[in-house]
Design a protein around this motif. Structure first.
Motif, PDB file in Angstrom:
ATOM      1  N   LEU A  61     -65.184  -5.337   5.677  1.00  0.00           N
ATOM      2  CA  LEU A  61     -64.396  -6.101   4.718  1.00  0.00           C
ATOM      3  C   LEU A  61     -64.120  -7.497   5.275  1.00  0.00           C
ATOM      4  CD1 LEU A  61     -61.777  -3.548   3.331  1.00  0.00           C
ATOM      5  CD2 LEU A  61     -64.010  -4.181   2.422  1.00  0.00           C
ATOM      6  N   VAL A  62     -64.161  -8.470   4.411  1.00  0.00           N
ATOM      7  CA  VAL A  62     -63.819  -9.852   4.769  1.00  0.00           C
ATOM      8  C   VAL A  62     -62.285  -9.902   4.910  1.00  0.00           C
ATOM      9  CG1 VAL A  62     -63.865 -12.226   3.878  1.00  0.00           C
ATOM     10  CG2 VAL A  62     -65.862 -10.723   3.560  1.00  0.00           C
ATOM     11  N   PRO A  63     -61.750 -10.660   5.888  1.00  0.00           N
ATOM     12  CA  PRO A  63     -60.286 -10.656   6.085  1.00  0.00           C
ATOM     13  C   PRO A  63     -59.506 -10.989   4.798  1.00  0.00           C
ATOM     14  CG  PRO A  63     -61.373 -11.760   7.910  1.00  0.00           C
ATOM     15  CD  PRO A  63     -62.444 -11.461   6.898  1.00  0.00           C
ATOM     16  N   ASP A  64     -58.353 -10.334   4.687  1.00  0.00           N
ATOM     17  CA  ASP A  64     -57.544 -10.435   3.470  1.00  0.00           C
ATOM     18  C   ASP A  64     -57.213 -11.878   3.076  1.00  0.00           C
ATOM     19  OD1 ASP A  64     -57.426  -7.677   3.153  1.00  0.00           O
ATOM     20  OD2 ASP A  64     -55.597  -7.487   4.353  1.00  0.00           O
ATOM     21  N   ASP A  65     -56.816 -12.720   4.056  1.00  0.00           N
ATOM     22  CA  ASP A  65     -56.364 -14.075   3.688  1.00  0.00           C
ATOM     23  C   ASP A  65     -57.485 -14.855   2.992  1.00  0.00           C
ATOM     24  OD1 ASP A  65     -57.689 -14.008   6.137  1.00  0.00           O
ATOM     25  OD2 ASP A  65     -56.819 -15.902   6.798  1.00  0.00           O
ATOM     26  N   VAL A  70     -59.505 -16.730  -2.522  1.00  0.00           N
ATOM     27  CA  VAL A  70     -60.576 -16.825  -3.514  1.00  0.00           C
ATOM     28  C   VAL A  70     -60.096 -16.278  -4.871  1.00  0.00           C
ATOM     29  CG1 VAL A  70     -62.844 -15.847  -4.114  1.00  0.00           C
ATOM     30  CG2 VAL A  70     -62.445 -16.711  -1.808  1.00  0.00           C
ATOM     31  N   VAL A  71     -59.380 -15.169  -4.832  1.00  0.00           N
ATOM     32  CA  VAL A  71     -58.937 -14.523  -6.081  1.00  0.00           C
ATOM     33  C   VAL A  71     -57.830 -15.331  -6.766  1.00  0.00           C
ATOM     34  CG1 VAL A  71     -57.821 -12.451  -7.026  1.00  0.00           C
ATOM     35  CG2 VAL A  71     -59.697 -12.230  -5.397  1.00  0.00           C
ATOM     36  N   VAL A  72     -56.926 -15.887  -5.981  1.00  0.00           N
ATOM     37  CA  VAL A  72     -55.849 -16.703  -6.567  1.00  0.00           C
ATOM     38  C   VAL A  72     -56.477 -17.827  -7.400  1.00  0.00           C
ATOM     39  CG1 VAL A  72     -54.014 -18.371  -6.021  1.00  0.00           C
ATOM     40  CG2 VAL A  72     -54.123 -16.208  -4.797  1.00  0.00           C
ATOM     41  N   GLU A  73     -57.468 -18.473  -6.816  1.00  0.00           N
ATOM     42  CA  GLU A  73     -58.138 -19.574  -7.526  1.00  0.00           C
ATOM     43  C   GLU A  73     -58.851 -19.079  -8.780  1.00  0.00           C
ATOM     44  OE1 GLU A  73     -61.061 -22.329  -5.765  1.00  0.00           O
ATOM     45  OE2 GLU A  73     -59.560 -22.510  -4.179  1.00  0.00           O
ATOM     46  N   ALA A  74     -59.541 -17.944  -8.647  1.00  0.00           N
ATOM     47  CA  ALA A  74     -60.333 -17.421  -9.768  1.00  0.00           C
ATOM     48  C   ALA A  74     -59.426 -17.016 -10.936  1.00  0.00           C
ATOM     49  CB  ALA A  74     -61.176 -16.235  -9.313  1.00  0.00           C
ATOM     50  N   GLY A  90     -64.072  -5.192  -7.419  1.00  0.00           N
ATOM     51  CA  GLY A  90     -64.140  -5.269  -5.955  1.00  0.00           C
ATOM     52  C   GLY A  90     -62.884  -5.845  -5.318  1.00  0.00           C
ATOM     53  N   PHE A  91     -61.845  -6.005  -6.078  1.00  0.00           N
ATOM     54  CA  PHE A  91     -60.558  -6.492  -5.575  1.00  0.00           C
ATOM     55  C   PHE A  91     -59.459  -5.833  -6.391  1.00  0.00           C
ATOM     56  CE2 PHE A  91     -56.834  -9.154  -5.430  1.00  0.00           C
ATOM     57  CZ  PHE A  91     -56.813  -9.617  -4.118  1.00  0.00           C
ATOM     58  N   PRO A  92     -58.382  -5.361  -5.772  1.00  0.00           N
ATOM     59  CA  PRO A  92     -58.081  -5.363  -4.344  1.00  0.00           C
ATOM     60  C   PRO A  92     -58.789  -4.220  -3.614  1.00  0.00           C
ATOM     61  CG  PRO A  92     -56.272  -4.380  -5.559  1.00  0.00           C
ATOM     62  CD  PRO A  92     -57.267  -4.802  -6.574  1.00  0.00           C
ATOM     63  N   GLN A  97     -53.978  -6.639   0.088  1.00  0.00           N
ATOM     64  CA  GLN A  97     -54.554  -7.339  -1.083  1.00  0.00           C
ATOM     65  C   GLN A  97     -53.845  -6.898  -2.372  1.00  0.00           C
ATOM     66  OE1 GLN A  97     -58.858  -7.022  -1.360  1.00  0.00           O
ATOM     67  NE2 GLN A  97     -59.143  -7.650   0.763  1.00  0.00           N
ATOM     68  N   ALA A  98     -53.570  -5.598  -2.485  1.00  0.00           N
ATOM     69  CA  ALA A  98     -52.896  -5.096  -3.693  1.00  0.00           C
ATOM     70  C   ALA A  98     -51.501  -5.701  -3.806  1.00  0.00           C
ATOM     71  CB  ALA A  98     -52.822  -3.572  -3.656  1.00  0.00           C
ATOM     72  N   GLU A  99     -50.819  -5.808  -2.675  1.00  0.00           N
ATOM     73  CA  GLU A  99     -49.476  -6.383  -2.686  1.00  0.00           C
ATOM     74  C   GLU A  99     -49.525  -7.881  -3.018  1.00  0.00           C
ATOM     75  OE1 GLU A  99     -45.963  -5.400  -2.038  1.00  0.00           O
ATOM     76  OE2 GLU A  99     -47.093  -3.928  -3.172  1.00  0.00           O
TER      77      GLU A  99
END
Ligand code: AP5
Length: 224
Positions: A61-65, A70-74, A90-92, A97-99
């Motif tokens: 897994l790529v690190p959470d930060d 990436v997801v915040v922007e998307a 594929g997220f969270p 990530q879920a939190e």
């Protein structure tokens, strides 16, 4: 109609990407796939791509930060372009990530309406992943399967004509590492979303259309 915010959840190869594509076409939702976004970043050699590359190639897994950023922007972008909502694919994948997702949405007075767990037997997953081929152009991203959905002309993408290749992380050893990462870090989220009463567990076997029908049925119950 209220925006739909759906998570497609499941092991590597469960069919998340295939179903997300279907669902988003059917309901006019944005398809937010962290795997696709990260692969595009790797291909474009962006800062995020350079950080993510070795994790992805090793099936880790790529690190959470990195992924959360990436997801915040998307999500912010999709709110402007597709107000009808989105399907996260594929997220969270970890509890942090879920939190982070819950907190990000709470700030907007929103939450996830539905988490669809696509429950696919492991033997079928192994078969699907070893037979999967993908368009080499990340901008296209078409996905094939040598058994269930071969390209019309061998090795050539039906959509854009670029070569169709095997993903570097679809080699047997890397598949094993990805499945271990899923069991260790991602599967605990099933309990997290059950507790939040938003999880629907559907069988991932059967044809693409059969699985899509089960998901659409779950989505249709939203708001009832
Ligand atoms: P990602 O691209 O998300 O990979 P994944 O979760 O391992 O999922 P896959 O894309 O392998 O499978 P899928 O469930 O989408 O199945 P598909 O529909 O393609 O992530 C890749 C990497 O990026 C990760 O390993 C990690 O390094 C990193 N990453 C991504 N998100 C991250 C995050 N949140 N945190 C940290 N790191 C992250 O189907 C598979 C095959 O089966 C296809 O060939 C398809 O045609 C076929 N198929 C599908 N359904 C059916 C059916 N019903 N019948 C017959 N064939 C079918």
């Amino acid at each position: 109609m209220a925006a739909k915010r759906i998570v497609l959840f499941g092991a590597p190869g469960a069919g998340k990407g295939t179903q997300a594509q279907w669902l988003c076409d059917a309901l006019d939702l944005a398809h937010l796939s962290t795997g696709d976004m990260l692969r595009a970043a790797v291909a474009n050699k962006t800062g995020i791509g350079l950080k993510a590359k070795s994790f992805m190639e090793g099936g880790k897994l790529v690190p959470d930060d990195i992924v959360v950023g990436v997801v915040v922007e998307a999500i912010a972008h999709s709110a402007k372009t597709t107000p009808s909502g989105y399907a996260l694919d594929g997220f969270p994948r970890t509890l942090p990530q879920a939190e982070a997702l819950r907190e990000m949405l709470a700030k907007r007075n929103e939450n996830i309406n539905l988490v669809v767990l696509i429950n696919t037997p492991e033997q079928l997953i192994l078969d699907r992943l070893t037979q999967r081929r993908s368009c080499s152009d990340p901008k296209c991203g078409a996905v094939y399967n040598l058994k269930s959905k071969p390209p019309r002309n061998e090795g050539v993408c039906d959509v854009c004509g670029n070569p169709v290749v095997q993903r570097t992380d679809d080699k047997p050893e890397t598949i094993k590492t990805r499945l271990q990462a899923y069991r260790r870090e991602t599967e605990p989220l099933v309990g997290y979303y059950k507790k939040a009463c938003v999880l629907v567990d559907i069988p991932g076997d059967g044809s693409v259309y059969e699985v899509a029908g089960r998901i659409l049925e779950a989505v249709a119950k939203l708001g009832h």
